[in-house]
Design a protein around this motif. Sequence first.
Motif, PDB file in Angstrom:
ATOM      1  N   LEU A 115     -19.553  -9.772   5.220  1.00 39.97           N
ATOM      2  CA  LEU A 115     -20.910  -9.397   4.867  1.00 39.97           C
ATOM      3  C   LEU A 115     -21.418 -10.238   3.708  1.00 39.97           C
ATOM      4  O   LEU A 115     -22.572 -10.695   3.705  1.00 39.97           O
ATOM      5  N   SER A 116     -20.563 -10.477   2.699  1.00 41.09           N
ATOM      6  CA  SER A 116     -20.939 -11.257   1.513  1.00 41.09           C
ATOM      7  C   SER A 116     -19.670 -11.767   0.844  1.00 41.09           C
ATOM      8  O   SER A 116     -18.553 -11.497   1.306  1.00 41.09           O
ATOM      9  N   ASP A 117     -19.861 -12.471  -0.258  1.00 38.30           N
ATOM     10  CA  ASP A 117     -18.705 -12.980  -1.001  1.00 38.30           C
ATOM     11  C   ASP A 117     -17.870 -11.855  -1.612  1.00 38.30           C
ATOM     12  O   ASP A 117     -16.703 -12.066  -1.954  1.00 38.30           O
ATOM     13  N   SER A 118     -18.458 -10.683  -1.767  1.00 37.69           N
ATOM     14  CA  SER A 118     -17.738  -9.552  -2.363  1.00 37.69           C
ATOM     15  C   SER A 118     -17.285  -8.532  -1.332  1.00 37.69           C
ATOM     16  O   SER A 118     -16.877  -7.426  -1.691  1.00 37.69           O
ATOM     17  N   SER A 119     -17.349  -8.865  -0.047  1.00 39.70           N
ATOM     18  CA  SER A 119     -16.909  -7.931   1.000  1.00 39.70           C
ATOM     19  C   SER A 119     -15.436  -7.575   0.819  1.00 39.70           C
ATOM     20  O   SER A 119     -14.620  -8.409   0.408  1.00 39.70           O
ATOM     21  N   PHE A 120     -15.079  -6.310   1.122  1.00 40.98           N
ATOM     22  CA  PHE A 120     -13.667  -5.951   0.963  1.00 40.98           C
ATOM     23  C   PHE A 120     -12.819  -6.672   2.005  1.00 40.98           C
ATOM     24  O   PHE A 120     -13.243  -6.928   3.136  1.00 40.98           O
ATOM     25  N   PHE A 121     -11.593  -6.996   1.598  1.00 41.03           N
ATOM     26  CA  PHE A 121     -10.672  -7.743   2.457  1.00 41.03           C
ATOM     27  C   PHE A 121      -9.262  -7.357   2.053  1.00 41.03           C
ATOM     28  O   PHE A 121      -8.878  -7.448   0.888  1.00 41.03           O
ATOM     29  N   SER A 122      -8.470  -6.945   3.039  1.00 36.80           N
ATOM     30  CA  SER A 122      -7.114  -6.464   2.774  1.00 36.80           C
ATOM     31  C   SER A 122      -6.076  -7.562   2.697  1.00 36.80           C
ATOM     32  O   SER A 122      -4.954  -7.317   2.219  1.00 36.80           O
ATOM     33  N   GLY A 123      -6.422  -8.758   3.164  1.00 36.61           N
ATOM     34  CA  GLY A 123      -5.383  -9.751   3.388  1.00 36.61           C
ATOM     35  C   GLY A 123      -4.711  -9.469   4.720  1.00 36.61           C
ATOM     36  O   GLY A 123      -4.996  -8.459   5.373  1.00 36.61           O
ATOM     37  N   PHE A 124      -3.810 -10.351   5.133  1.00 37.74           N
ATOM     38  CA  PHE A 124      -3.139 -10.197   6.420  1.00 37.74           C
ATOM     39  C   PHE A 124      -1.780  -9.546   6.209  1.00 37.74           C
ATOM     40  O   PHE A 124      -0.956 -10.036   5.440  1.00 37.74           O
ATOM     41  N   ILE A 125      -1.567  -8.450   6.892  1.00 35.18           N
ATOM     42  CA  ILE A 125      -0.351  -7.658   6.708  1.00 35.18           C
ATOM     43  C   ILE A 125       0.338  -7.541   8.061  1.00 35.18           C
ATOM     44  O   ILE A 125      -0.241  -7.020   9.019  1.00 35.18           O
ATOM     45  N   GLY A 126       1.572  -8.042   8.137  1.00 33.89           N
ATOM     46  CA  GLY A 126       2.253  -8.104   9.427  1.00 33.89           C
ATOM     47  C   GLY A 126       3.677  -7.603   9.383  1.00 33.89           C
ATOM     48  O   GLY A 126       4.618  -8.395   9.249  1.00 33.89           O
ATOM     49  N   PRO A 127       3.894  -6.299   9.495  1.00 32.26           N
ATOM     50  CA  PRO A 127       5.273  -5.811   9.588  1.00 32.26           C
ATOM     51  C   PRO A 127       5.908  -6.269  10.895  1.00 32.26           C
ATOM     52  O   PRO A 127       5.217  -6.476  11.893  1.00 32.26           O
ATOM     53  N   THR A 128       7.210  -6.452  10.879  1.00 28.72           N
ATOM     54  CA  THR A 128       7.893  -6.892  12.102  1.00 28.72           C
ATOM     55  C   THR A 128       8.066  -5.755  13.101  1.00 28.72           C
ATOM     56  O   THR A 128       8.141  -5.993  14.308  1.00 28.72           O
ATOM     57  N   SER A 129       8.114  -4.520  12.587  1.00 26.92           N
ATOM     58  CA  SER A 129       8.211  -3.365  13.482  1.00 26.92           C
ATOM     59  C   SER A 129       7.724  -2.124  12.738  1.00 26.92           C
ATOM     60  O   SER A 129       7.836  -2.030  11.512  1.00 26.92           O
ATOM     61  N   GLY A 130       7.189  -1.195  13.500  1.00 25.45           N
ATOM     62  CA  GLY A 130       6.764   0.055  12.900  1.00 25.45           C
ATOM     63  C   GLY A 130       5.592  -0.109  11.941  1.00 25.45           C
ATOM     64  O   GLY A 130       4.912  -1.142  11.904  1.00 25.45           O
ATOM     65  N   GLU A 131       5.375   0.932  11.153  1.00 27.67           N
ATOM     66  CA  GLU A 131       4.259   0.935  10.211  1.00 27.67           C
ATOM     67  C   GLU A 131       4.640   0.233   8.918  1.00 27.67           C
ATOM     68  O   GLU A 131       5.730   0.436   8.377  1.00 27.67           O
TER      69      GLU A 131
END
Length: 245
Positions: A93-109
């Motif tokens: 949306l803008s330069d200040s839009s929220f962003f979590s980064g990329f999160i990639g577990p190998t299995s499960g939560e």
Amino acid sequence: MRKQYLIASILSWISFVAGQYGTTTTGPEMATSSPTTSHSASSSTQTVDVGEHGFTFDPDTLNVAAGDKVEFHFYPGNHSVVQADFSRPCHPLSDSSFFSGFIGPTSGESKTVFTITVNNTDPIWYYCGQIGHCQAGMVAVINPPTSGSDSLAVFKAEASNATGESVPFHVQGGTLSTESATTSSSPEATSSPTSTMSPTGTSSSSPSPSPSPSPTTTNSAANVRAYHDRHAMSICFFLVACFLM
């Protein structure tokens, strides 16, 4: 007669001094203060599962009150959460839009959770910034409009035709945390659809200084009275000595 007059004068003077300094007592002052009770407004938290069932947010629609929080829990697939503009899906949306980064577990939560605070009840559209995920329908909304043509179905249709995708350069607009503070495992590896993704910086808060106790206030009235009593007795002894001479 002269001696009797002098004695009467001494006794009158002693009575005057005692009346001024020796008969008045003051009780200790007692300061009372009402205990201060702090009331913190409690906020509720809703949860969204990211990628648990493929290219989906579950649920993909939430109604959240102002001041409440939303937690995003991540599953395998190297997903992210990015705030979008309804008219421009798959892009921030803008330069200040929220962003979590990329999160990639190998299995499960994943133990890593991204939390945002909803400041008002305006619609918040968001998507997964991984390559192709937004176009595949991985979009959602918080507080969807109650009227008008803007809807999640329309947003998803527009996203399917979006050209490319982009994400902010840094994690922002929310808080990354782990569900278990006692885990000793290494942080989960995260990857970005582009090679320009910067690592998330960590910040530490300085310990709050402990308040120093206020200096104790002492009551000096007793000391003043003692001083005047000693001074009066000295004068009395001096006058008696003069009389005896």
